[in-house]
Design an enzyme around this catalytic site. Structure first.
Site, PDB file in Angstrom:
ATOM      1  N   PRO A   9       6.723   3.846   3.368  1.00 20.05           N
ATOM      2  CA  PRO A   9       7.454   5.040   2.950  1.00 20.05           C
ATOM      3  C   PRO A   9       7.141   5.517   1.537  1.00 20.05           C
ATOM      4  O   PRO A   9       6.980   4.715   0.618  1.00 20.05           O
ATOM      5  CB  PRO A   9       8.920   4.612   3.051  1.00 20.05           C
ATOM      6  CG  PRO A   9       8.915   3.126   3.062  1.00 20.05           C
ATOM      7  CD  PRO A   9       7.612   2.733   3.706  1.00 20.05           C
ATOM      8  N   ASN A  10       7.064   6.827   1.432  1.00 19.77           N
ATOM      9  CA  ASN A  10       6.874   7.560   0.168  1.00 19.77           C
ATOM     10  C   ASN A  10       5.452   7.487  -0.381  1.00 19.77           C
ATOM     11  O   ASN A  10       5.154   8.143  -1.376  1.00 19.77           O
ATOM     12  CB  ASN A  10       7.881   7.090  -0.907  1.00 19.77           C
ATOM     13  CG  ASN A  10       9.312   7.306  -0.464  1.00 19.77           C
ATOM     14  OD1 ASN A  10       9.668   8.421  -0.079  1.00 19.77           O
ATOM     15  ND2 ASN A  10      10.116   6.260  -0.456  1.00 19.77           N
ATOM     16  N   ARG A  17       4.399  11.544  -7.110  1.00 21.24           N
ATOM     17  CA  ARG A  17       5.560  10.662  -7.192  1.00 21.24           C
ATOM     18  C   ARG A  17       5.444   9.717  -8.397  1.00 21.24           C
ATOM     19  O   ARG A  17       4.481   8.945  -8.469  1.00 21.24           O
ATOM     20  CB  ARG A  17       5.579   9.843  -5.907  1.00 21.24           C
ATOM     21  CG  ARG A  17       6.529   8.715  -5.880  1.00 21.24           C
ATOM     22  CD  ARG A  17       6.214   7.780  -4.724  1.00 21.24           C
ATOM     23  NE  ARG A  17       7.212   6.748  -4.693  1.00 21.24           N
ATOM     24  CZ  ARG A  17       7.041   5.530  -4.208  1.00 21.24           C
ATOM     25  NH1 ARG A  17       5.888   5.194  -3.661  1.00 21.24           N
ATOM     26  NH2 ARG A  17       8.009   4.662  -4.246  1.00 21.24           N
ATOM     27  N   TYR A  22       2.675   5.150 -10.603  1.00 20.77           N
ATOM     28  CA  TYR A  22       1.699   5.056  -9.511  1.00 20.77           C
ATOM     29  C   TYR A  22       0.399   5.831  -9.752  1.00 20.77           C
ATOM     30  O   TYR A  22      -0.502   5.795  -8.925  1.00 20.77           O
ATOM     31  CB  TYR A  22       2.348   5.539  -8.205  1.00 20.77           C
ATOM     32  CG  TYR A  22       3.553   4.703  -7.811  1.00 20.77           C
ATOM     33  CD1 TYR A  22       3.401   3.359  -7.488  1.00 20.77           C
ATOM     34  CD2 TYR A  22       4.835   5.259  -7.782  1.00 20.77           C
ATOM     35  CE1 TYR A  22       4.497   2.587  -7.136  1.00 20.77           C
ATOM     36  CE2 TYR A  22       5.940   4.494  -7.433  1.00 20.77           C
ATOM     37  CZ  TYR A  22       5.762   3.158  -7.111  1.00 20.77           C
ATOM     38  OH  TYR A  22       6.847   2.389  -6.766  1.00 20.77           O
ATOM     39  N   ASN A  73       0.422  -1.929   2.494  1.00 21.48           N
ATOM     40  CA  ASN A  73       1.303  -1.611   1.381  1.00 21.48           C
ATOM     41  C   ASN A  73       2.600  -1.157   2.044  1.00 21.48           C
ATOM     42  O   ASN A  73       2.726   0.008   2.447  1.00 21.48           O
ATOM     43  CB  ASN A  73       0.732  -0.516   0.484  1.00 21.48           C
ATOM     44  CG  ASN A  73       1.628  -0.272  -0.728  1.00 21.48           C
ATOM     45  OD1 ASN A  73       2.761  -0.761  -0.777  1.00 21.48           O
ATOM     46  ND2 ASN A  73       1.127   0.478  -1.702  1.00 21.48           N
ATOM     47  N   ALA A  76       8.679   0.204  -0.096  1.00 20.63           N
ATOM     48  CA  ALA A  76      10.033  -0.350  -0.242  1.00 20.63           C
ATOM     49  C   ALA A  76      10.394  -1.332   0.880  1.00 20.63           C
ATOM     50  O   ALA A  76      11.207  -2.245   0.677  1.00 20.63           O
ATOM     51  CB  ALA A  76      11.051   0.787  -0.302  1.00 20.63           C
ATOM     52  N   HIS A  79      10.516  -5.208   0.487  1.00 18.73           N
ATOM     53  CA  HIS A  79      11.652  -5.929  -0.084  1.00 18.73           C
ATOM     54  C   HIS A  79      12.853  -6.001   0.860  1.00 18.73           C
ATOM     55  O   HIS A  79      13.850  -6.633   0.534  1.00 18.73           O
ATOM     56  CB  HIS A  79      12.077  -5.248  -1.397  1.00 18.73           C
ATOM     57  CG  HIS A  79      10.908  -4.844  -2.254  1.00 18.73           C
ATOM     58  ND1 HIS A  79      10.031  -5.753  -2.779  1.00 18.73           N
ATOM     59  CD2 HIS A  79      10.444  -3.616  -2.630  1.00 18.73           C
ATOM     60  CE1 HIS A  79       9.089  -5.098  -3.479  1.00 18.73           C
ATOM     61  NE2 HIS A  79       9.324  -3.811  -3.389  1.00 18.73           N
ATOM     62  N   ASP A  86       8.580 -10.133  10.881  1.00 17.24           N
ATOM     63  CA  ASP A  86       8.508 -10.727  12.217  1.00 17.24           C
ATOM     64  C   ASP A  86       7.316 -10.180  13.005  1.00 17.24           C
ATOM     65  O   ASP A  86       6.693 -10.909  13.778  1.00 17.24           O
ATOM     66  CB  ASP A  86       9.809 -10.479  12.985  1.00 17.24           C
ATOM     67  CG  ASP A  86      10.961 -11.348  12.479  1.00 17.24           C
ATOM     68  OD1 ASP A  86      10.721 -12.219  11.621  1.00 17.24           O
ATOM     69  OD2 ASP A  86      12.106 -11.136  12.934  1.00 17.24           O
ATOM     70  N   GLU A  97      -1.109  -8.373   1.830  1.00 21.73           N
ATOM     71  CA  GLU A  97      -0.086  -7.510   1.232  1.00 21.73           C
ATOM     72  C   GLU A  97      -0.630  -6.909  -0.058  1.00 21.73           C
ATOM     73  O   GLU A  97      -1.185  -7.632  -0.889  1.00 21.73           O
ATOM     74  CB  GLU A  97       1.162  -8.351   0.918  1.00 21.73           C
ATOM     75  CG  GLU A  97       2.211  -7.591   0.134  1.00 21.73           C
ATOM     76  CD  GLU A  97       3.404  -8.473  -0.269  1.00 21.73           C
ATOM     77  OE1 GLU A  97       3.466  -9.652   0.139  1.00 21.73           O
ATOM     78  OE2 GLU A  97       4.252  -7.959  -1.006  1.00 21.73           O
ATOM     79  N   HIS A  99       0.037  -3.877  -3.388  1.00 21.52           N
ATOM     80  CA  HIS A  99       0.858  -2.902  -4.114  1.00 21.52           C
ATOM     81  C   HIS A  99       0.025  -2.285  -5.222  1.00 21.52           C
ATOM     82  O   HIS A  99      -0.831  -2.961  -5.821  1.00 21.52           O
ATOM     83  CB  HIS A  99       2.092  -3.581  -4.732  1.00 21.52           C
ATOM     84  CG  HIS A  99       2.937  -4.241  -3.704  1.00 21.52           C
ATOM     85  ND1 HIS A  99       3.772  -3.528  -2.864  1.00 21.52           N
ATOM     86  CD2 HIS A  99       3.033  -5.529  -3.319  1.00 21.52           C
ATOM     87  CE1 HIS A  99       4.354  -4.370  -2.030  1.00 21.52           C
ATOM     88  NE2 HIS A  99       3.915  -5.591  -2.279  1.00 21.52           N
ATOM     89  N   LEU A 100       0.317  -1.042  -5.513  1.00 20.78           N
ATOM     90  CA  LEU A 100      -0.332  -0.369  -6.648  1.00 20.78           C
ATOM     91  C   LEU A 100       0.203  -0.935  -7.965  1.00 20.78           C
ATOM     92  O   LEU A 100      -0.556  -1.286  -8.866  1.00 20.78           O
ATOM     93  CB  LEU A 100      -0.041   1.140  -6.587  1.00 20.78           C
ATOM     94  CG  LEU A 100      -0.647   1.871  -5.391  1.00 20.78           C
ATOM     95  CD1 LEU A 100       0.271   2.980  -4.925  1.00 20.78           C
ATOM     96  CD2 LEU A 100      -2.005   2.428  -5.745  1.00 20.78           C
ATOM     97  N   SER A 101       1.522  -0.984  -8.075  1.00 13.40           N
ATOM     98  CA  SER A 101       2.154  -1.476  -9.304  1.00 13.40           C
ATOM     99  C   SER A 101       2.307  -2.998  -9.220  1.00 13.40           C
ATOM    100  O   SER A 101       2.213  -3.578  -8.132  1.00 13.40           O
ATOM    101  CB  SER A 101       3.529  -0.821  -9.468  1.00 13.40           C
ATOM    102  OG  SER A 101       4.377  -1.166  -8.389  1.00 13.40           O
ATOM    103  N   ARG A 106       8.422  -5.471 -12.540  1.00 17.31           N
ATOM    104  CA  ARG A 106       9.352  -4.335 -12.421  1.00 17.31           C
ATOM    105  C   ARG A 106      10.779  -4.849 -12.148  1.00 17.31           C
ATOM    106  O   ARG A 106      11.101  -5.969 -12.486  1.00 17.31           O
ATOM    107  CB  ARG A 106       8.838  -3.381 -11.330  1.00 17.31           C
ATOM    108  CG  ARG A 106       7.463  -2.802 -11.681  1.00 17.31           C
ATOM    109  CD  ARG A 106       6.982  -1.823 -10.640  1.00 17.31           C
ATOM    110  NE  ARG A 106       7.866  -0.656 -10.559  1.00 17.31           N
ATOM    111  CZ  ARG A 106       7.865   0.206  -9.530  1.00 17.31           C
ATOM    112  NH1 ARG A 106       7.014   0.027  -8.520  1.00 17.31           N
ATOM    113  NH2 ARG A 106       8.690   1.235  -9.520  1.00 17.31           N
ATOM    114  N   ARG A 110      12.416  -5.875  -6.749  1.00 21.46           N
ATOM    115  CA  ARG A 110      11.026  -5.791  -6.246  1.00 21.46           C
ATOM    116  C   ARG A 110      10.299  -7.134  -6.322  1.00 21.46           C
ATOM    117  O   ARG A 110       9.170  -7.267  -5.868  1.00 21.46           O
ATOM    118  CB  ARG A 110      10.230  -4.753  -7.051  1.00 21.46           C
ATOM    119  CG  ARG A 110      10.730  -3.345  -6.886  1.00 21.46           C
ATOM    120  CD  ARG A 110       9.821  -2.346  -7.574  1.00 21.46           C
ATOM    121  NE  ARG A 110      10.555  -1.154  -7.938  1.00 21.46           N
ATOM    122  CZ  ARG A 110      10.790  -0.127  -7.120  1.00 21.46           C
ATOM    123  NH1 ARG A 110      10.339  -0.127  -5.901  1.00 21.46           N
ATOM    124  NH2 ARG A 110      11.498   0.918  -7.536  1.00 21.46           N
TER     125      ARG A 110
END
Ligand code: DQA
Length: 148
Positions: A9-10, A17, A22, A73, A76, A79, A86, A97, A99-101, A106, A110
């Protein structure tokens, strides 16, 4: 080899954003860079984004038998989503897995990833390069069959 890149999402809003977190690169820019680099590895890429948890779960389930590695990625949902965890565990396709950040630098909420324990590893904090590093990690995971 075939790699499925999933974005949660997002991430469709990348570029506009929270650019201080990001960056200004769009998801389409990232996809183009991943495709360019994948060609060097002779890897076939599918690159998708969804704001819906269930759609991501469906794509993970369908990856079995079609893709060698999943790069996710989960945004949200990283978390919060036991359903994604599952699905990854149930399907057994090696999953990385990303992530950009740097999620560990943070907010505390997170720091916890529900999917990390069922992934081969985590790449976090390298901006759009996280995707390229994940591509290299995918080749490594596929070659060594180092699943979990
Ligand atoms: C993110 C980090 C998550 O905590 C956040 O919810 C995102 C993006 C990242 O790529 O840095 O949406 O996954």
């Amino acid at each position: 080899m075939k790699i499925l890149f999933l974005n949660g999402p997002n991430l469709n809003l990348l570029g506009q954003r929270e650019p201080e977190v990001y960056g200004r690169t769009t998801l389409a820019d990232i996809e183009a860079k991943v495709r360019e680099r994948a060609a060097r590895f002779n890897a076939e890429i599918d690159f998708r984004q969804s704001n819906l948890e269930g759609e991501l779960v469906g794509w993970i389930q369908q990856a079995k038998g079609t893709f060698d590695v999943i790069v996710i990625n989960a945004a949200a949902y990283t978390h919060t989503s036991i359903a994604l965890r599952d699905a990854i565990a149930g399907v057994g396709v090696p999953t990385i897995e990303i992530h950009l950040s740097n999620v560990h630098a943070r907010e505390e909420f997170r720091h916890k990833s529900l999917i990390a324990p069922v992934c081969c590893g985590q790449i976090t904090g390298f901006g759009q390069k996280s995707y390229i590093l994940a591509l290299e990690a995918s080749v490594y995971v596929n070659e060594t069959k180092n699943t979990r």
